[in-house]
Scaffold this motif. Structure first.
Motif, PDB file in Angstrom:
ATOM      1  N   THR A   1      -4.069   3.819   4.074  1.00  0.00           N
ATOM      2  CA  THR A   1      -4.278   4.637   2.720  1.00  0.00           C
ATOM      3  C   THR A   1      -5.843   4.754   2.450  1.00  0.00           C
TER       4      THR A   1
ATOM      5  N   MET B   1      -3.654   2.473  -6.475  1.00  0.00           N
ATOM      6  CA  MET B   1      -4.030   1.561  -5.664  1.00  0.00           C
ATOM      7  C   MET B   1      -5.385   1.375  -5.548  1.00  0.00           C
ATOM      8  N   PHE B   2      -6.299   2.271  -6.086  1.00  0.00           N
ATOM      9  CA  PHE B   2      -7.822   2.226  -6.057  1.00  0.00           C
ATOM     10  C   PHE B   2      -8.205   2.292  -7.394  1.00  0.00           C
TER      11      PHE B   2
ATOM     12  N   ASN C   1      -1.745  -0.183   7.319  1.00  0.00           N
ATOM     13  CA  ASN C   1      -2.165   0.480   6.136  1.00  0.00           C
ATOM     14  C   ASN C   1      -3.214   1.967   6.591  1.00  0.00           C
TER      15      ASN C   1
ATOM     16  N   VAL D   1       0.667  -1.089   0.047  1.00  0.00           N
ATOM     17  CA  VAL D   1      -0.299  -0.021   0.065  1.00  0.00           C
ATOM     18  C   VAL D   1       0.854   1.339  -0.014  1.00  0.00           C
TER      19      VAL D   1
ATOM     20  N   GLN E   1     -15.228   6.190  -1.654  1.00  0.00           N
ATOM     21  CA  GLN E   1     -14.593   6.831  -0.407  1.00  0.00           C
ATOM     22  C   GLN E   1     -15.084   8.381  -0.393  1.00  0.00           C
TER      23      GLN E   1
ATOM     24  N   LEU F   1     -12.795   1.965   5.311  1.00  0.00           N
ATOM     25  CA  LEU F   1     -13.981   1.498   5.224  1.00  0.00           C
ATOM     26  C   LEU F   1     -14.249  -0.140   6.024  1.00  0.00           C
TER      27      LEU F   1
ATOM     28  N   TYR G   1      -9.695   6.072   3.536  1.00  0.00           N
ATOM     29  CA  TYR G   1     -10.574   5.911   4.671  1.00  0.00           C
ATOM     30  C   TYR G   1     -10.636   4.546   4.900  1.00  0.00           C
TER      31      TYR G   1
ATOM     32  N   VAL H   1      -2.063  -6.449   3.756  1.00  0.00           N
ATOM     33  CA  VAL H   1      -0.985  -6.057   4.857  1.00  0.00           C
ATOM     34  C   VAL H   1      -1.705  -5.695   6.180  1.00  0.00           C
TER      35      VAL H   1
ATOM     36  N   MET I   1      -2.973   7.808  -5.699  1.00  0.00           N
ATOM     37  CA  MET I   1      -4.332   6.833  -5.185  1.00  0.00           C
ATOM     38  C   MET I   1      -4.751   5.989  -6.066  1.00  0.00           C
TER      39      MET I   1
ATOM     40  N   ILE J   1     -16.275  -2.626  -5.258  1.00  0.00           N
ATOM     41  CA  ILE J   1     -15.455  -1.922  -4.543  1.00  0.00           C
ATOM     42  C   ILE J   1     -14.588  -2.686  -3.678  1.00  0.00           C
ATOM     43  N   ARG J   2     -13.497  -2.383  -3.349  1.00  0.00           N
ATOM     44  CA  ARG J   2     -12.489  -2.915  -2.571  1.00  0.00           C
ATOM     45  C   ARG J   2     -11.908  -1.977  -1.693  1.00  0.00           C
TER      46      ARG J   2
ATOM     47  N   ASP K   1     -13.621   2.523  -6.329  1.00  0.00           N
ATOM     48  CA  ASP K   1     -13.207   2.679  -5.013  1.00  0.00           C
ATOM     49  C   ASP K   1     -13.196   3.858  -4.298  1.00  0.00           C
TER      50      ASP K   1
END
Lengths: 496, 382
Positions: free
Chosen positions: B151, A441-442, B149, A423, A450, B155, B153, B146, A438, B140-141, A446
């Protein structure tokens, strides 16, 4: 450099009126608008980024925070909350058209409740001051970010701060029980308390690590723990990072969770040894400090096991601390790694990614290649137990484009972390530093989810905008937008 | 007539949700349908096909599994590698009359934790990430494989304890930890509630590193110590001395059996017709709260979490004892876990929230599920 949103000229033109309004809510001296005084607030721990705020407001009570936020909300003025300003990711970087809401005056420990192993503190209390308030009875507050002497608990909540003892004792989110916070509308809500489980959505968990985008924390209930009876450290040198990494994996596979497990690579070992003369082996490619804490009998027993595991993994040097002075000496080099690196290079930036530990040798090799590509040196310190890597990229800001190259190098390292299943940030937060990464990773979906959560708290997008999310969306549009990878639905909206 | 839809892939699930015209009752293994407020739907969205352990890396302390993977399968695999879910998920099958302890997704969605919660944290502290389909049909993911983390919000915290009202989880990543090598339990007898709660607080404040503390009135007060044998013995001896009372000791097997029973609410298994409540309050208030309730209500009770978790069983009251219980709480929450149909129909499983918090919670729900498709009313009685 990461670009910030273009300031709203209309709001900046209303500066005098905004200052006057704030002075109706706060003591005149708690509203700072003179240019020289504003400069004290122009950056946080990510010092390459500077921006004096429109005005600084220093409330003293929850009611004042509520009134300031309600005013800002009613008048469409942005607000950036700030604790001690030690963020390494630019979380407290001011906005030219925003109020900087400094929480430093919330500096009281309100209650210590040993029987319930908790303390209620104001957000401006420093991390270390919590421990100071409870240590006379053998207690402490566990998360220990390296800035703990200066950083505040409010900032720790905003960033979900960690430290070297996270693997065993958790991050901030695992060590707080309750919050009082103010929404951008001025509404005051309480989450959790001294009881352990709460009904409803875990907004306490959501708030922790939300980087000042969802609300302003005005009170924190923390969990305090008994200090471990004793601690001993083991210093181990390895001929390769593979051996060091395998040693870490074997310790954990043996069912041992050390209080701390830190790794340094050769450049970091040398920098630390030159600086602190702590007896680190200069011939080692990887150095591990493994600290065990707990009852004496447990620490002694496990130390023998850990030593055997280290030896099995071809350790070149193994030293066990036999006194508190020796334990601290082992740590002296690691703890001075940053100033040590500061001595061998005019400037450095500290990155913060997490990787699956097994990928460490691959990531270190990749970093060597990147180091050649960008023409800059890197030294690594690593919270090895939880895979949290801190590459220190060395550069000279006075040399042509070296800062830009250092940033590009850092971004490449974080891309590598994500590529191996890790991450972008393990404990420093996204802020502005990693904002534009960002999407590595997303997915768009995603990130849109958020941002919809953000909209549930702050529909007008007034709290700390420009941080965390690479693209600003209007809430109304997020509600009905269809996202598909790589196809941004609103090209007219500002991208920065 | 109830209709059940059971998509096989995340894409199918996403399409189905996007096309849904009526509310959906999300179901995993169906063992916890009695928890939360009753949901008025005729369509069940079964996630039974999202099962199986995808990744287990003991040395990285992580496991990812389909949301409907049986908890028993996960625990069996972990035990084989000397690891565990440290939040000690309870098996409520005997209490709820369901056939098994259910799935990982069920435990996470209901946010259930056992006795070790006071030391190791709750379910929410061990959920690192998840994959899901939101109420707008988006895949969504959140989080990652790990353990450290920050990174974006968190969720995963929101999804934990959301009773399936935010998103249909397909996969969950959890942190796993080493099993303690051994355990022992100190047994104190003949303590009244107040003394027991005080002694449990003393024990929790000591350096003994107590991993569980419970009190069943009329039976005993128990303090569990876990770790490597020499450490457990040393801490036990010092704690017994500190408490200054006659104490018995349960060895590993008896200790494990005892705590499994307390975790699974065994003291109430025989009370079939009772309303069962789970009260979370400030630990040192536990005895006071129990006494205030007992003064106005016929109820059985016992304590876990050093007094911070009060289990209550109430017979006969039309409202399951709600008015007395909820008005006796200085802090925390009283959650209705199980009750006869008539009580469930009129009593909210959860306490009403203050208006600003309730409105915020509704907006958070809408941010995931704008059409209110998933388990409508399960958290806020409609």
């Amino acid at each position: 450099m990461v670009a910030m949103p273009i300031p709203d000229a209309e709001v900046m033109a209303r500066r005098g009126e905004i200052v006057t309004a704030l002075r109706r809510i706060l003591l005149a001296s708690h509203v700072i608008d003179a240019a020289p005084a504003l400069r004290a607030y122009e950056s946080d721990g990510l010092a390459a980024y500077r921006q004096p705020p429109l005005v600084v407001a220093l409330p003293e009570t929850t009611e004042q925070v509520s009134q300031v936020l309600r005013y800002a909300h009613d008048n469409g003025v942005k607000v950036v909350p700030r604790g001690a300003g030690t963020s390494l990711s630019g979380g407290a970087l001011p906005l030219a058209d925003g109020i900087l809401l400094g929480m430093a005056k919330f500096n009281r420990v309100l209650e210590v409740d040993f029987a319930n192993r908790s303390a209620v503190v104001q957000p401006g209390v420093t991390n270390l001051a919590i421990t100071k308030a409870v240590e006379h009875k053998g207690f402490y507050y566990a998360p220990d970010p390296s800035s703990q002497i200066a950083c505040t608990i409010g900032g720790n909540v905003a960033e979900n701060s960690g430290g070297v003892h996270c693997l065993k004792y958790g991050l901030t989110t695992n060590n707080i029980l309750g919050l009082e916070m103010v929404l951008v509308t001025g509404e005051v809500i309480r989450l959790g308390g001294k009881h352990l489980d709460s009904e409803g959505y875990d907004l306490l968990g959501l708030m922790t690590g939300s980087e000042g985008l969802l609300g302003v924390v005005t009170e924190v209930t923390v969990r305090i723990l008994q200090k471990p009876e004793t601690a001993r450290a083991l210093l181990v040198g390895f001929a390769s990072s593979e051996d060091g990494g395998q040693c870490v994996a074997d310790v954990i596979a043996a069912g041992i969770i050390p209080g701390g497990m830190e790794m340094m690579d050769r450049p970091a070992i040398h920098a630390a040894e030159d600086f602190a003369h702590c007896g680190y082996p200069r011939d080692a490619e990887a150095l591990l400090i493994i600290e065990l804490d707990g009852p004496q009998v447990e620490v002694d027993h496990l130390m023998d096991r850990v030593k055997a595991i280290a030896e099995k993994n071809k350790a070149q040097t193994v030293k066990v601390s036999t006194s508190e002075a020796e334990r601290l000496a082992f740590w002296a080099g690691r703890k001075s790694a940053f100033p040590a690196v500061g001595r061998i290079s005019p400037d450095y930036i500290c990155m913060d990614g997490t990787i699956p530990r097994k990928a460490l040798p691959q990531v270190l090799r990749g970093m060597e290649e990147l180091s050649r590509k960008h023409g800059l040196r890197v030294a690594n310190v690593f919270h090895a137990g939880d895979g949290n890597l801190h590459p220190l990229i060395l550069f000279d800001a006075n040399t042509d484009n070296e800062f830009d190259r250092a940033e590009a190098f850092g971004a490449d390292i974080l891309r590598l972390c994500v590529k191996v299943g890790g991450v972008l940030t393990g404990e420093h937060g996204v802020g502005i530093e990693k904002r534009d990464l960002m999407p590595e990773m997303f997915s768009d979906a995603d990130l849109a989810q958020q941002q919809r959560v953000k909209c549930a708290f702050d529909e007008k997008g007034l709290l700390n905008p420009g941080k965390v999310f690479p693209v600003l969306h209007r809430c109304a549009e997020l509600g009905r937008m269809h996202v598909s990878k790589g196809n941004l639905p609103h090209p007219d909206l500002p991208r920065f | 007539m109830t209709r059940t839809m059971a998509p096989r892939t995340e894409d199918e699930l996403a399409e189905l949700v996007a096309a849904a015209q009526a509310p959906l009752r999300i179901q995993g293994l169906g063992t916890k349908m009695a928890l939360g407020n009753p949901v008025d739907t005729t369509t069940v969205l079964s996630l039974k096909h999202f099962a199986g352990i995808a990744v287990y890396e003991p040395e990285e302390l992580i496991l990812e599994a389909g949301a409907t993977t049986p908890l028993a399968d996960i625990e069996k695999l972990l035990r084989k590698h000397g690891q565990m879910l440290a939040f000690e998920p309870p098996d409520l099958s005997s209490l709820l009359g369901s056939p098994s302890s259910g799935s990982l997704g069920g435990i996470v969605a209901c946010g259930l934790s056992g006795p070790r919660r006071i030391r190791a944290g709750a379910a929410r502290d061990h959920v690192l990430g998840f994959s899901a389909v939101t109420g707008s049909g988006q895949r969504i993911r959140a989080g990652a494989r790990v353990v450290k983390n920050v990174t974006g919000y968190d969720l995963a915290k929101l999804a934990t304890g959301s009773y399936g009202s935010l998103a249909a989880m397909t996969s969950i990543i959890v942190k796993v930890l080493p099993l303690p090598e051994t355990e022992e339990t100190i047994v104190l007898r003949h303590l009244d509630d107040e003394t027991a709660v005080r002694l449990m607080a003393d024990a929790m404040q000591s350096p003994a590193d107590v991993s569980a503390a419970a009190h069943v009135p009329g039976e005993a007060t128990w303090l569990r110590l876990e770790g490597i044998a020499p450490s457990v013995v040393a801490r036990r001896d010092r704690l017994v001395k500190l408490l200054g009372r006659d104490a018995g000791i349960l060895g590993q097997k008896d200790s494990a059996r005892l705590w499994a029973g307390l975790r699974d609410v065994k003291p109430f298994w025989g009370l079939r017709e009772h309303a069962v409540w789970r009260v979370s309050t400030t630990p040192t208030d536990g005895a006071k709260v129990a006494a205030a309730i007992a003064a106005n209500l016929e109820a059985s009770h016992f304590f876990d979490w050093a007094g911070g978790l009060l289990w209550l069983a109430v017979a006969g009251a039309d409202d399951g004892g709600q008015s007395v219980i909820r008005s006796s709480l200085p802090t925390g929450h009283a959650t209705l876990v199980r009750a006869p149909e008539a009580v469930r129909a009129r009593v909210s499983a959860f306490m009403p929230q203050p208006p600003a918090l309730a409105a915020l919670s509704t907006r958070v729900k809408q941010s995931f599920d704008p059409r209110n498709l998933f388990n409508p009313g399960i958290m806020v009685k409609g």
